[in-house]
Design a protein around this motif. Structure first.
Motif, mmCIF file in Angstrom:
data_model
loop_
_atom_site.group_PDB
_atom_site.id
_atom_site.type_symbol
_atom_site.label_atom_id
_atom_site.label_comp_id
_atom_site.label_asym_id
_atom_site.label_seq_id
_atom_site.Cartn_x
_atom_site.Cartn_y
_atom_site.Cartn_z
ATOM 1 N N TRP A 176 2.258 -1.055 -1.799
ATOM 2 C CA TRP A 176 2.857 -0.155 -0.816
ATOM 3 C C TRP A 176 2.804 1.248 -1.400
ATOM 4 C CZ3 TRP A 176 5.692 -1.919 3.741
ATOM 5 C CH2 TRP A 176 5.597 -3.313 3.931
ATOM 6 N N PRO A 215 2.253 0.109 3.630
ATOM 7 C CA PRO A 215 1.388 -0.619 2.685
ATOM 8 C C PRO A 215 -0.056 -0.093 2.732
ATOM 9 C CG PRO A 215 1.801 -1.949 4.630
ATOM 10 C CD PRO A 215 2.592 -0.691 4.808
ATOM 11 N N ARG A 247 11.904 2.487 -1.418
ATOM 12 C CA ARG A 247 10.916 2.449 -0.330
ATOM 13 C C ARG A 247 11.559 2.222 1.048
ATOM 14 N NH1 ARG A 247 7.304 0.002 -4.484
ATOM 15 N NH2 ARG A 247 5.366 1.181 -4.531
ATOM 16 N N TRP A 269 12.243 -3.545 2.093
ATOM 17 C CA TRP A 269 11.037 -3.718 1.278
ATOM 18 C C TRP A 269 11.125 -4.960 0.374
ATOM 19 C CZ3 TRP A 269 9.911 -3.330 -4.064
ATOM 20 C CH2 TRP A 269 8.535 -3.385 -4.341
ATOM 21 N N ASP A 327 2.077 -7.688 3.559
ATOM 22 C CA ASP A 327 1.714 -6.264 3.605
ATOM 23 C C ASP A 327 0.608 -5.991 4.626
ATOM 24 O OD1 ASP A 327 -0.308 -7.537 2.209
ATOM 25 O OD2 ASP A 327 -0.653 -5.882 0.829
ATOM 26 N N TYR A 352 3.094 -5.049 9.771
ATOM 27 C CA TYR A 352 3.777 -3.758 9.588
ATOM 28 C C TYR A 352 3.950 -3.044 10.924
ATOM 29 C CZ TYR A 352 4.729 1.003 8.048
ATOM 30 O OH TYR A 352 5.296 2.240 7.874
#
Ligand code: FAD
Ligand code: NA7
Length: 457
Positions: free
Chosen positions: A72, A100, A413, A433, A439, A444
Motif C-alpha cells: 500500500w 494499494p 494508513r 488497513w 489489495d 478497493y
C-alpha cells in the motif's frame, strides 16, 4: 533541417513524465523533437508494474521490479498527485489517502492513456551501451530487441536516463550467514508476506523497506519480526510482535547475535539494506556515481549531468516527493531540450550544485529533509509551466504523515488528507488497513458498492 532526437531510457513514472511533458507541448501546437523511449519490460509503469518473477526475466535480463504483494502507498497520495491529472479526474469519486499498488498503477496509466504516449515506447528493448561523441555531441546507443534477439544502434542528440535506482540490491555480508539454514533474501526479491506466516523473521535495515516489510509480515501473521539497525532505529511505537535491536554481528547456525549482546533464533532473513545506483549501460565518464540521498552531486537542478548537460537524469534523488517531482523535472528537461530554458555555463552550474550540497549536509531531522526537498520542488516549478501546486501544504502533509507513523505505525494508513490540486478531502477506506488483507483494485474501489447491491437484492 532534420528534427532533434531524444532518447529516454525507462518507461517508469519518470520516463512517462518525460513523454507526457512533450505531449503537453505538442498539444499547445509546439514543434516537438522526435522522442523514443526504450523499456526493457513488456509494459510501462516501472516499479508499479508488479512482477512475480525474481532473478532474471523471460529474456534473461535482471528483473527490475522490487515491489511486492499487499503493498500500500507508504505516503499520502495527496503528496504525489499529478497537478495536471487529479485523482478525482481519474477515479470520478474520492478515494482514501493510502491506496494499494494496483490502484496507483491504474492512476499512473490513466493520464498517459489519454494521449498516444504508448506509440513512442519500444518495449522489450534494453539499452545495452551508450557512447558519447564530444565532437558531434551525439549519443550512439546500442539496443537489444529482446523478443527478436537483435542488436542495433541509433543516434540521439539528448539522452534522458529514467532507469530508476531501487532495483540493484546492496547486499552486505555478515559472518556465519553462509551457514544460516533458512531463507536469506534482499527486499528486491521479496514478493509478499505469505511465506513468513508463523515464522520468526529477521530484517536488517531501518528505512522504508525495513519498516514496510516488517509491518506487512506482522499484519499477515509472522510469529515475530526483529528489525536490526546499523545507525539509528526507526524508533516508532512498535506493537507487540515487532522489536528493534542494534546491528547483527554474526550468525551461529540459525541464531543471530547482535551488537548489544542479545541473540535470537530465526527462520528467515530479509535484507532491507537499500539499493545501488547502477547504470551498466553508461561509460565511466557519463555515469552518475552516488548513494541514495536527497541531492546527488554532479546534477545541475538535480537533473542535468554537469560534464555533459545533454545527458539528463530523472528521479535520481531519495524521494519524499515522487510522481509530482518527476513531472517538475521532466518539464524543465523538456524546455531545455526545446531551447526555451537556458542553462548557465559549467562553472556557474557547479556553484549552484554546491549551494544545494552544502544545505543538504546541514539537514538533521526528517522535517528538515521534507523542507529541503520542498525547496527543490519550488525551484523546479519556477522554471517551467508545469501547473503550480501548493508545495508548503504538501510539506505540512508529509510532516503530519511522519507524526502519524510515530504515533501508530499500524493505523497511519487509515488517516485522510486533502488534495492541493482539487481541494477534495479523501474518503476513509471501507475497511481499516490492519483488517484489509486484499489489495486488489476491485476490492478497493468497488467492495462497498457490491455489498450494498447484495443487501438490496
Ligand atoms: P522505476 O519505477 O524504477 O522505472 C525505471 C524503468 O526503467 C523500469 O521500467 C525499468 O524496466 C527501466 N529500465 C531500467 N534499465 C533499463 C535499460 N537498461 N533499458 C531499458 N529500460 C530500462 N513511491 C511512492 O511514491 N509511493 C510508494 O508507496 C512507493 N513505494 C515503493 C516501494 C518499493 C518497494 C520501491 C522499490 C519503491 C517505492 N516507491 C514508492 C518509489 C518508486 O521507485 C517511485 O514511485 C517510482 O517508481 C520511480 O520511478 P522511476 O521511473 O524513476 O523508476
Ligand atoms: P534506503 O532508504 O536507502 O535505506 C537503506 C537502509 O539499509 C538504511 O537503514 C541503512 O542503514 C541500511 N543499510 C545499508 N547498508 C547496511 C549494512 N551494511 N548493514 C546494515 N544496514 C545497512 O532503502 P530502502 O530499501 O529502505 O528504501 C528505498 C525505497 O524503497 C524507498 O523509496 C521506498 O519507497 C521503498 P543506515 O541508516 O545507512 O545505517
Amino acid at each position: 533541417m532534420s528534427k532533434k532526437r531524444v532518447g529516454i531510457i525507462g518507461a517508469g513514472p519518470s520516463g512517462l513524465a518525460q513523454l507526457r511533458a512533450f505531449e503537453a507541448a505538442k498539444k499547445k501546437g509546439l514543434d516537438v523533437p522526435e522522442v523514443v523511449c526504450f523499456e526493457k519490460q513488456s509494459n510501462w509503469g516501472g516499479m508499479w508494474n508488479y512482477s512475480w518473477r525474481t532473478g532474471v526475466g523471460k529474456y534473461g535480463e535482471p528483473i527490475h521490479g522490487s515491489m511486492y504483494k499487499y503493498l500500500w502507498s507508504n505516503g499520502p497520495k495527496e503528496c504525489l498527485e499529478f497537478s495536471d491529472y487529479s485523482f478525482d479526474e481519474h477515479f470520478k469519486k474520492p478515494i482514501s489517502s493510502y491506496p494499494p499498488r494496483p490502484v496507483l498503477f491504474d492512476y499512473i496509466q490513466g493520464r498517459i492513456k489519454k494521449n498516444n504516449v504508448r506509440d513512442y515506447i519500444r518495449f522489450d528493448t534494453t539499452v545495452r551501451w551508450v557512447n558519447y561523441d564530444e565532437d558531434t555531441q551525439k549519443f550512439k546507443i546500442v539496443l537489444d530487441n529482446l523478443k527478436l534477439d537483435k542488436t542495433y544502434t541509433e543516434e540521439f542528440d539528448y539522452l534522458v536516463v529514467a532507469s530508476g535506482h531501487f532495483s540493484t540490491p546492496n547486499m552486505p555480508y555478515f559472518e556465519g550467514i553462509d551457514e544460516f539454514p533458512g531463507q536469506v533474501l534482499h527486499a528486491h526479491d521479496f514478493r509478499g508476506a505469505d511465506p513468513y506466516k508463523d515464522q520468526d523473521l529477521l530484517i536488517i535495515g531501518s528505512s522504508y523497506s525495513a519498516e514496510d516489510i516488517g509491518v506487512q509480515c506482522h499484519k499477515h501473521g509472522a510469529k515475530s519480526v526483529t528489525l536490526s539497525y546499523r545507525s539509528n532505529p526507526i524508533g516508532v511505537n512498535w506493537p507487540e510482535g515487532i522489536t528493534e535491536v542494534p546491528l547483527l554481528k554474526y550468525f551461529e547456525g540459525d541464531v543471530a547475535h547482535f551488537k548489544d549482546g542479545t541473540s535470537k533464533r530465526f527462520d528467515a532473513v530479509v535484507m532491507c539494506t537499500g539499493y545501488q545506483h547502477k547504470f551498466p549501460f553508461l561509460p565511466d565518464e557519463l555515469r552518475l556515481k552516488t548513494k541514495n540521498n536527497l541531492y546527488p552531486d554532479h546534477l545541475y537542478k538535480g537533473i542535468f549531468f554537469n560534464d555533459a548537460p545533454n545527458l539528463i537524469y530523472l528521479g535520481m534523488q531519495d524521494q519524499y516527493y515522487t510522481f509530482n517531482m518527476f513531472d517538475a523535472q521532466a518539464w524543465v528537461s523538456r524546455d531545455y531540450i526545446m531551447g526555451t530554458y537556458k542553462i548557465p555555463a559549467k562553472a556557474e552550474r557547479r556553484l549552484d550544485i554546491n549551494k544545494w550540497l552544502i544545505q543538504n549536509e546541514k539537514l538533521k531531522t526528517s522535517f528538515d529533509h521534507v523542507d529541503f526537498q520542498s525547496d527543490y520542488i519550488k525551484d523546479l516549478l519556477s522554471l517551467s509551466d508545469y501547473p503550480d501546486f501548493n508545495v508548503d501544504k504538501v510539506a505540512e502533509m508529509f510532516k503530519e504523515w511522519l507524526k502519524d507513523k510515530d504515533e501508530n505505525i499500524l493505523t497511519y494508513r487509515d488517516k485522510t488528507f486533502q488534495s492541493v490540486v482539487t481541494g477534495t478531502m479523501a474518503e476513509k477506506h471501507h475497511t481499516e488497513w490492519m483488517d484489509e488483507l486484499d489489495d486488489s483494485k476491485e476490492r478497493y474501489l468497488y467492495a462497498e458498492d457490491k455489498e450494498e447491491v447484495e443487501e438490496d437484492a
